[in-house]
Design a protein around this motif. Structure first.
Motif, short mmCIF file in Angstrom:
data_model
loop_
_atom_site.label_atom_id
_atom_site.label_comp_id
_atom_site.label_asym_id
_atom_site.label_seq_id
_atom_site.Cartn_x
_atom_site.Cartn_y
_atom_site.Cartn_z
N ASP A 184 -30.40 9.79 26.36
CA ASP A 184 -31.73 9.49 26.34
C ASP A 184 -31.65 8.06 25.96
OD1 ASP A 184 -34.61 8.87 25.59
OD2 ASP A 184 -34.69 10.63 24.56
N LEU A 185 -32.34 7.18 26.82
CA LEU A 185 -32.04 5.80 26.64
C LEU A 185 -33.51 5.31 26.38
CD1 LEU A 185 -29.79 4.84 29.53
CD2 LEU A 185 -29.02 5.26 27.10
N SER A 186 -34.56 6.09 26.21
CA SER A 186 -35.96 5.31 26.11
C SER A 186 -36.11 4.74 24.67
CB SER A 186 -36.85 6.59 25.99
OG SER A 186 -36.58 7.68 25.19
N GLY A 187 -35.21 4.95 23.73
CA GLY A 187 -35.42 4.43 22.42
C GLY A 187 -34.35 3.11 22.46
N ILE A 188 -34.36 2.45 21.28
CA ILE A 188 -33.47 1.29 21.06
C ILE A 188 -32.04 1.64 21.15
CG2 ILE A 188 -35.20 -0.29 20.31
CD1 ILE A 188 -34.18 0.06 17.52
N SER A 189 -31.58 2.85 20.67
CA SER A 189 -30.32 3.21 20.52
C SER A 189 -30.25 4.48 21.46
CB SER A 189 -29.80 3.58 19.16
OG SER A 189 -30.55 4.59 18.70
N THR A 190 -28.78 4.78 21.98
CA THR A 190 -28.73 5.77 22.83
C THR A 190 -28.93 7.25 22.17
OG1 THR A 190 -27.26 4.71 24.08
CG2 THR A 190 -26.95 6.83 24.53
N VAL A 191 -29.57 8.18 22.55
CA VAL A 191 -29.37 9.56 21.86
C VAL A 191 -29.07 10.41 22.79
CG1 VAL A 191 -31.06 11.35 21.00
CG2 VAL A 191 -31.54 9.00 20.59
N ARG A 192 -27.94 11.58 22.33
CA ARG A 192 -27.50 12.41 23.30
C ARG A 192 -28.38 13.78 23.10
NH1 ARG A 192 -23.25 9.17 22.44
NH2 ARG A 192 -21.66 9.18 24.45
N ARG A 193 -28.62 14.30 24.20
CA ARG A 193 -29.55 15.64 24.14
C ARG A 193 -28.65 16.78 23.93
NH1 ARG A 193 -32.98 13.68 29.42
NH2 ARG A 193 -35.16 13.52 28.50
N GLY A 194 -29.22 17.87 23.49
CA GLY A 194 -28.45 18.90 23.30
C GLY A 194 -28.22 19.99 24.93
N THR A 195 -27.23 20.67 24.71
CA THR A 195 -27.10 21.48 25.89
C THR A 195 -27.01 22.75 25.33
OG1 THR A 195 -25.77 19.91 26.96
CG2 THR A 195 -25.37 22.06 27.80
N ASP A 196 -27.70 23.81 26.23
CA ASP A 196 -27.52 25.28 25.84
C ASP A 196 -26.33 25.69 26.56
OD1 ASP A 196 -30.40 25.22 24.71
OD2 ASP A 196 -31.17 25.57 26.80
N ALA A 197 -25.42 26.24 25.43
CA ALA A 197 -23.91 26.54 25.76
C ALA A 197 -23.40 27.35 24.81
CB ALA A 197 -23.31 25.11 25.85
N LEU A 198 -22.45 28.15 25.12
CA LEU A 198 -21.48 28.93 24.40
C LEU A 198 -20.21 28.26 24.24
CD1 LEU A 198 -20.56 31.46 22.68
CD2 LEU A 198 -19.82 32.40 24.92
N ARG A 199 -19.65 27.81 22.97
CA ARG A 199 -18.52 27.08 22.75
C ARG A 199 -17.37 27.71 22.16
NH1 ARG A 199 -18.59 20.86 20.81
NH2 ARG A 199 -16.52 19.98 21.67
N VAL A 200 -16.21 27.79 22.69
CA VAL A 200 -15.08 28.18 21.76
C VAL A 200 -14.15 27.05 21.56
CG1 VAL A 200 -13.34 30.03 21.92
CG2 VAL A 200 -15.42 30.46 22.84
N VAL A 201 -13.69 26.92 20.32
CA VAL A 201 -12.73 25.83 20.14
C VAL A 201 -11.56 26.50 19.45
CG1 VAL A 201 -12.25 23.68 18.71
CG2 VAL A 201 -14.43 24.19 19.87
N VAL A 202 -10.35 26.55 19.90
CA VAL A 202 -9.28 26.85 19.40
C VAL A 202 -8.35 25.74 18.61
CG1 VAL A 202 -7.09 28.45 19.68
CG2 VAL A 202 -9.42 28.91 20.87
N PRO A 203 -8.13 25.85 17.36
CA PRO A 203 -7.48 24.45 16.81
C PRO A 203 -5.77 24.77 17.31
CG PRO A 203 -8.85 25.50 15.07
CD PRO A 203 -8.71 26.40 16.32
N MET A 204 -5.26 23.51 17.40
CA MET A 204 -3.96 23.68 17.85
C MET A 204 -3.10 22.57 16.84
SD MET A 204 -4.20 23.82 21.89
CE MET A 204 -2.29 24.37 22.22
N GLY A 205 -2.70 23.09 15.85
CA GLY A 205 -2.33 22.01 14.80
C GLY A 205 -3.14 21.29 14.12
N ALA A 206 -3.10 20.23 13.24
CA ALA A 206 -4.19 19.60 12.69
C ALA A 206 -4.95 18.82 13.61
CB ALA A 206 -3.71 18.75 11.47
N THR A 207 -4.49 18.19 14.56
CA THR A 207 -5.32 17.34 15.21
C THR A 207 -5.61 17.57 16.75
OG1 THR A 207 -3.20 15.97 15.81
CG2 THR A 207 -4.45 15.35 14.01
#
Lengths: 256, 368
Positions: free
Chosen positions: B153-176
């Motif tokens: 969203d570039l309508s303001g003075i700084s860039t805003v990221r819009r949300g997405t309807d989603a299912l997210r799965v994150v599997v950590p692999m080590g610390a980083t």
């Protein structure tokens, strides 16, 4: 008669001076310790396996003050994790592993890897660098030391130790410590760049007894690169050598 | 879609169940901002935006939920810009803009959006997030071709990221490191977006590879990104998009650097869009550049100059922002922006149609 008066005055003045010196301890020379011995005693107080504390930074510019609060956990000098809790920065998190720093911005749900050169910059607009706030001060491992003439800070006798970095991971190229001869806490520090420029001066405002240690829990930092600014960094609810889960120092923890 | 909803409900119930077993906590935060603006295109225009943002977070050690809402009262040119964006391809149907119907297009409007609304479960081996969330792939300050989810969203003075309807799965692999899978189905699952990303720290190189399926048009997407330190911070981000229709795909890449000198932080970025407007509606030009200089004059005053442009069409925007910390948790900012209005460039996406336009604004933000 005049000669007698002068002698009496000299005796009285000398006696007073000796009495004052005895009272303040000025006349006593400090126990003979080598620079490495002084540094080892300082490290015993301020280096830790792990730490958990609540931090508060009060940044003063001219007559204006701003504060920031945070929860910090750290393991030695290589791993640390901080979460800001003041309204302006609430939820912003820092993860530092060795020389790698990531910042999580909650509004954008974004994790950004910060470039290494920024580690020496002021954290959140303060005079405290990321390295100042998030690292254990394991001086002996990072610096070689030499003794300078003794001095006093705030009426307390101090060893003056000059440190020169011997590893790349040292936060400053050179620093001078005024070490309290009784408690072995640095009461004052000067930090220098490689060029020899004085970058920062810190003064310890409060020293607390934590078990068998003396711990500097409130330190004032004054940047010599900026005019009229200072930051007081205060640690409360300090717990040393607490067991910490290594998963706390992970990218996954940043987004929890 | 029904399955997606079911998974969401199950996760939410699990979150509530987990919450019941541990001590729950919650907090409410937000911001209130006011921003009058004056613009000039073919004539002067005036407008204002008064925005209230609220974020509620609740959770325990393993489960948490978050909702972030924004509501704004817009007047004058700010309202007109909102109407124009809503009617353009950049508009989103899930954002509220009132009044609707025949009363639309007035000089006053009420806008509302749900930025985030999600439940999250964190286990040691994986985390699950369901609902509206901001999914950020990629490295770029402005352009991240690997970021297949985030709309800007570039309508303001700084860039805003819009949300997405989603299912997210994150599997950590080590610390980083970690494996990250995101499913963003639509009413017709075949036209949804699905992606998997594998990333981690290798030496000093923070790198990732990704593959995605964009059923809405881009087809299959394969990409990689990295960031590393070589005195300056260097990063790059590239994708190859293979259309379902066959034939040659398109290549898009961004590369940038950031570094600091004393009180100045500098950044520069280049974006090559090989797919034109079908690959990137906001920035259809082939060669685009971005640069920014931030000067921390004092802890209370920060000034930022950003310049971005399409090299071939000479479309571009320059923005100067001064942000002053006026009091604890309160900022005042002033900005001056000028651009030539095509696509993502120029004040307000260029939806107003003006060749050249300028805008100045003064804003106040209070956070609580």
């Amino acid at each position: 008669m005049r000669r007698i008066t002068t002698e009496v005055a000299a005796v009285i003045f000398g006696g007073c001076a000796l009495a004052f010196a005895a009272m303040t301890g000025w006349a006593q020379s400090l126990p003979a310790l080598s620079a490495d011995e002084v540094l080892a005693k300082v490290d015993t107080n301020v280096s830790y396996g792990s730490i958990r504390y609540t931090g508060r930074m009060e940044i003063t510019i001219g007559g204006e003050s701003r504060y920031k609060t945070m929860q910090v956990v750290a393991q030695g000098s290589s791993k640390s994790f901080a979460e800001f809790t003041n309204p302006e920065d609430r939820g912003v998190r820092y993860l530092k592993r060795d020389k790698n720093l990531w910042i999580y911005f909650p509004t954008e749900q974004d994790t950004v890897k910060i470039s290494g050169h920024l580690l020496k910059e002021g954290m959140m607009g303060s005079d405290v660098s990321y390295e100042d706030a998030l690292e254990s001060s394991d001086y002996k491992a990072k610096y070689s030391a030499s003794l300078k003439p003794e001095d006093t800070v705030g009426g307390r006798h101090c060893y003056v130790v000059e440190l020169t970095a011997k590893v790349d991971t040292a936060a400053y190229d050179r620093r001078t410590l005024w070490v309290d001869a009784e408690r072995f806490v640095a009461l004052k520090q000067e930090m220098y760049a490689k060029s020899g420029h004085l970058l920062k001066v810190s003064t310890t405002l409060q020293v607390d007894r934590l078990g068998v240690r003396w711990f500097p829990s409130s330190v004032e930092y004054v940047s010599k690169l900026r005019n009229n600014t200072k930051t007081v960094f205060t640690m409360s609810k300090v717990e040393l050598d607490v067991p910490l889960d290594d998963r706390q120092f992970s990218i996954a923890a940043l987004t929890k | 879609m029904r399955r997606f909803t079911l998974v969401f409900v199950v996760l939410a119930m699990a979150a509530v169940s987990a919450s019941a077993q541990e001590q729950a906590s919650w907090n409410l935060g937000g911001s209130f901002s006011m921003q009058p603006i004056v613009g000039y295109a073919s004539g002067f225009s005036y407008g204002s935006g008064t925005t209230l943002g609220l974020t509620v977070k609740a959770g325990t050690g393993r489960a948490r939920a978050e909702a972030s809402l924004e509501a704004a009262v817009l007047t004058g040119s700010s309202a007109q810009l909102a109407w124009a964006i809503a009617a353009s391809p950049y508009g989103r149907k899930d954002e509220l803009l009132l009044p609707s119907g025949s009363s639309a297009g007035q000089d006053a409007a009420i806008a509302g959006r749900i930025r985030t609304l999600f439940a999250k479960l964190d286990f040691d081996w994986a985390s699950f997030t369901a609902g509206r969330q901001v999914v950020n792939y990629g490295r770029g300050a402005l352009w991240s071709p690997t970021d297949v989810f985030t709309e800007l969203d570039l309508s303001g003075i700084s860039t805003v990221r819009r949300g997405t309807d989603a299912l997210r799965v994150v599997v950590p692999m080590g610390a980083t490191g970690g494996f990250d899978a995101v499913l963003a189905p639509t009413a017709s699952p075949g036209s949804g977006r699905y992606a998997a990303r594998l990333g981690g720290l290798i030496g000093d190189l923070d790198a990732a590879v990704m593959a995605a399926r964009d059923g809405a048009g881009k087809g299959w997407v394969f990409g990689a990104d990295f960031k590393t330190d070589l005195v300056v911070g260097l990063y790059a981000d590239a994708v190859y998009e293979e259309p379902d229709a066959g034939g040659w795909g398109t290549f898009r890449a961004a590369a940038g650097a950031d570094w600091s000198i004393g009180d100045f932080i500098l950044a520069a970025e280049y974006y090559c869009n090989g797919g034109g407007s079908s690959a990137d509606l906001l920035f259809p030009g082939t060669h685009n550049i971005y640069g920014s200089v931030t000067w921390t004059a004092s802890e209370l005053l920060r000034m930022t100059l950003t310049v971005e442009g399409d090299v071939q069409s000479a479309a571009g925007t320059a923005t100067l922002i001064a942000a002053v910390s006026a009091a604890q948790n309160a900022d005042v900012n002033a900005y001056l922006q000028a651009g030539n209005g095509s696509a993502g460039y120029g004040p307000g996406y260029g939806v107003g149609g003006a060749a050249w336009s300028a805008q100045a604004g003064l804003g106040a933000v209070v956070k609580f």
